[in-house]
Design a protein around this motif. Structure first.
Motif, short mmCIF file in Angstrom:
data_model
loop_
_atom_site.label_atom_id
_atom_site.label_comp_id
_atom_site.label_asym_id
_atom_site.label_seq_id
_atom_site.Cartn_x
_atom_site.Cartn_y
_atom_site.Cartn_z
N THR A 1 -10.07 4.97 -2.33
CA THR A 1 -9.07 3.96 -1.97
C THR A 1 -8.88 3.79 -0.46
O THR A 1 -8.26 2.82 -0.04
CB THR A 1 -7.70 4.33 -2.59
OG1 THR A 1 -7.37 5.66 -2.18
CG2 THR A 1 -7.71 4.23 -4.10
N SER A 2 -9.35 4.75 0.33
CA SER A 2 -9.21 4.61 1.79
C SER A 2 -10.24 5.48 2.50
O SER A 2 -11.00 6.21 1.85
CB SER A 2 -7.79 4.99 2.25
OG SER A 2 -7.54 6.36 2.01
N ILE B 1 -13.00 7.63 4.21
CA ILE B 1 -14.43 7.89 4.00
C ILE B 1 -14.90 7.35 2.64
O ILE B 1 -15.97 6.74 2.55
CB ILE B 1 -14.69 9.42 4.11
CG1 ILE B 1 -14.50 9.89 5.57
CG2 ILE B 1 -16.08 9.77 3.62
CD1 ILE B 1 -14.52 11.40 5.78
N ARG C 1 -5.65 7.29 -6.94
CA ARG C 1 -4.34 7.04 -7.55
C ARG C 1 -3.87 5.61 -7.28
O ARG C 1 -3.23 5.00 -8.10
CB ARG C 1 -3.31 8.05 -7.00
CG ARG C 1 -3.54 9.47 -7.46
CD ARG C 1 -2.73 10.45 -6.65
NE ARG C 1 -3.07 10.37 -5.24
CZ ARG C 1 -2.56 11.13 -4.29
NH1 ARG C 1 -1.65 12.04 -4.60
NH2 ARG C 1 -2.93 10.99 -3.03
N VAL D 1 -6.59 13.63 -9.40
CA VAL D 1 -7.41 14.82 -9.69
C VAL D 1 -6.56 16.06 -9.95
O VAL D 1 -7.07 17.07 -10.43
CB VAL D 1 -8.46 15.12 -8.58
CG1 VAL D 1 -9.46 14.00 -8.45
CG2 VAL D 1 -7.80 15.45 -7.24
N ASN E 1 -14.80 13.27 -3.25
CA ASN E 1 -14.31 13.04 -1.89
C ASN E 1 -12.80 13.27 -1.78
O ASN E 1 -12.30 13.56 -0.69
CB ASN E 1 -14.66 11.59 -1.51
CG ASN E 1 -13.95 11.13 -0.24
OD1 ASN E 1 -14.25 11.61 0.85
ND2 ASN E 1 -12.99 10.23 -0.39
N TYR F 1 -5.99 24.42 4.36
CA TYR F 1 -7.03 23.38 4.37
C TYR F 1 -8.39 24.03 4.65
O TYR F 1 -9.37 23.77 3.93
CB TYR F 1 -6.71 22.33 5.44
CG TYR F 1 -7.72 21.20 5.49
CD1 TYR F 1 -7.67 20.17 4.56
CD2 TYR F 1 -8.72 21.17 6.46
CE1 TYR F 1 -8.60 19.14 4.59
CE2 TYR F 1 -9.65 20.15 6.50
CZ TYR F 1 -9.58 19.12 5.57
OH TYR F 1 -10.51 18.11 5.60
N GLY G 1 -16.86 16.51 10.84
CA GLY G 1 -15.94 16.97 11.89
C GLY G 1 -14.75 16.04 11.85
O GLY G 1 -14.16 15.84 10.78
N VAL H 1 -13.14 12.39 11.74
CA VAL H 1 -13.49 11.00 11.42
C VAL H 1 -12.19 10.19 11.46
O VAL H 1 -11.15 10.65 10.99
CB VAL H 1 -14.12 10.89 10.00
CG1 VAL H 1 -14.53 9.46 9.72
CG2 VAL H 1 -15.30 11.85 9.85
N THR I 1 -9.72 8.14 10.16
CA THR I 1 -9.26 7.67 8.83
C THR I 1 -7.74 7.85 8.78
O THR I 1 -7.16 8.51 9.65
CB THR I 1 -9.88 8.51 7.69
OG1 THR I 1 -9.29 9.82 7.73
CG2 THR I 1 -11.37 8.61 7.76
N1 LIG Z 1 -11.06 12.36 8.32
C1 LIG Z 1 -11.59 13.49 8.74
O1 LIG Z 1 -11.64 13.78 9.97
C2 LIG Z 1 -12.17 14.47 7.76
C3 LIG Z 1 -12.86 15.58 8.27
C4 LIG Z 1 -13.42 16.49 7.39
C5 LIG Z 1 -13.31 16.31 6.02
N2 LIG Z 1 -12.61 15.22 5.56
C6 LIG Z 1 -12.50 15.09 4.10
O2 LIG Z 1 -12.91 13.80 3.71
C7 LIG Z 1 -12.27 13.44 2.48
C8 LIG Z 1 -11.69 12.04 2.61
O3 LIG Z 1 -10.67 12.06 3.59
P1 LIG Z 1 -10.30 10.82 4.51
O4 LIG Z 1 -10.30 11.30 5.90
O5 LIG Z 1 -11.12 9.64 4.13
O6 LIG Z 1 -8.77 10.63 4.11
P2 LIG Z 1 -7.98 9.47 3.34
O7 LIG Z 1 -8.26 8.15 3.95
O8 LIG Z 1 -6.58 9.96 3.29
O9 LIG Z 1 -8.63 9.46 1.88
C9 LIG Z 1 -8.36 10.43 0.93
C10 LIG Z 1 -8.83 9.93 -0.42
O10 LIG Z 1 -8.57 10.97 -1.37
C11 LIG Z 1 -7.87 10.41 -2.46
N3 LIG Z 1 -6.96 11.40 -3.05
C12 LIG Z 1 -6.07 12.20 -2.43
N4 LIG Z 1 -5.37 12.92 -3.32
C13 LIG Z 1 -5.84 12.54 -4.54
C14 LIG Z 1 -5.50 12.90 -5.87
N5 LIG Z 1 -4.53 13.80 -6.15
N6 LIG Z 1 -6.18 12.33 -6.89
C15 LIG Z 1 -7.15 11.43 -6.64
N7 LIG Z 1 -7.51 11.03 -5.41
C16 LIG Z 1 -6.85 11.58 -4.38
C17 LIG Z 1 -7.08 9.24 -1.88
O11 LIG Z 1 -6.81 8.32 -2.91
P3 LIG Z 1 -5.31 8.04 -3.48
O12 LIG Z 1 -4.33 8.45 -2.44
O13 LIG Z 1 -5.33 6.58 -3.78
O14 LIG Z 1 -5.26 8.86 -4.72
C18 LIG Z 1 -8.09 8.69 -0.88
O15 LIG Z 1 -8.96 7.80 -1.52
C19 LIG Z 1 -11.23 14.53 2.22
O16 LIG Z 1 -11.73 15.46 1.28
C20 LIG Z 1 -11.08 15.21 3.58
O17 LIG Z 1 -10.66 16.55 3.48
C21 LIG Z 1 -12.05 14.30 6.38
#
Ligand SMILES: NC(=O)c1ccc[n+]([C@@H]2O[C@H](COP(=O)([O-])OP(=O)(O)OC[C@H]3O[C@@H](n4cnc5c(N)ncnc54)[C@H](OP(=O)(O)O)[C@@H]3O)[C@@H](O)[C@H]2O)c1
Length: 239
Positions: free
Chosen positions: A10-11, A13, A33, A56, A82, A145, A178, A180, A182
């Protein structure tokens, strides 16, 4: 035409990866969600897109929803896990939510995908899990985390060995971004080597197509991971 499911599209990555995969002709199953965001994405993408509301942390329900989605798509080649959260706090409610989502929620889905793939005629499939550079060492800013990502990286390594031992053709790709740009990192005040979400999604797609075992996003984060591992406590603990 390859078929992929993205858990958490939904947002950030997940959404950016959905756009990249759609451009390459993947048929997609997208979950999250915020189903209204999935509906917008479904309309915007020029490929066949199935959407499914999924939390999830409702573990059994989410596992069944994944299997139903796979059935609706008449099979799947790649499942990208993800969904993830993180806050800079050690409040129990937050740490519990991180563990429920990033650890138990991750395993609930990856386990369901693994068992689905192993029952396919050639035991064939691909799981891509979005871990983090945070997996490589404990982190004083956000301990749960880092620990959650260490857990899933180790879990994915174990799944890979299990598939190898059993002779199943199930690839496992551990993605370690690292920083990103978002919604998750909007509130971070100290960041460096920050990748745009578009660049990160492209590199994740490349690693997926190569079936890499581990991929750092962007690539230079492999160096940071190595440094994180070798820095003495006295230095690392002050960072
Ligand atoms: N951004 C970074 O710098 C970074 C770095 C390392 C790793 N990551 C990892 O990359 C992944 C994506 O993060 P992002 O940065 O893209 O953040 P984000 O924009 O907040 O996206 C998080 C995604 O996870 C989903 N999500 C969260 N809780 C959930 C739940 N209970 N059930 C189902 N879906 C759920 C959200 O969907 P809904 O809220 O609609 O459910 C959303 O689509 C994460 O695992 C994060 O730990 C990010």
């Amino acid at each position: 035409m390859p078929k992929a499911i993205i858990i958490g599209a939904t947002s950030g990555i997940g959404e950016a990866l959905a756009k990249k995969m759609a451009q390459e002709g993947y048929e997609l199953g997208l979950t999250g969600r915020r189903v209204e965001k999935l509906a917008v994405l479904q309309k915007a993408l020029s490929t066949s897109v199935h959407i499914q509301k999924m939390d999830v942390t409702l573990f059994d329900e989410a596992r069944q929803q994944l299997l139903d989605l796979i059935q609706k798509m008449d099979g799947v080649d790649v499942v990208v896990v993800n969904a993830g959260i993180g806050w800079v706090t050690t409040k129990w409610e937050n740490e519990q939510a991180i563990i429920n989502t990033n650890v138990t929620g991750f395993v609930a889905i990856a386990n369901a995908a693994f068992h689905y793939f192993k029952t396919q005629p050639k035991g064939k499939g691909h799981i891509v899990g979005i871990s983090s550079v945070a997996a490589v060492r404990g982190g004083g800013q956000i301990p749960s985390y880092h620990a959650s990502k260490a857990f899933i990286s180790s879990y994915m390594e174990g799944l890979r060995y299990k598939a190898l031992k059993k002779g199943w053709d199930i690839a496992i790709t551990d993605i370690r971004p690292g920083f990103v740009e978002t919604p998750m990192t909007e509130q971070n005040d100290v960041m460096f080597w920050v990748a745009t979400v578009d660049k990160a999604a492209q590199q994740i797609l490349n690693a997926t197509k190569r079936k890499s075992k581990t991929a750092y996003i962007t690539k230079r984060w492999r160096l940071a991971a190595w440094l994180m591992r070798i820095l003495p406590d006295a230095v690392y603990s002050k960072m």
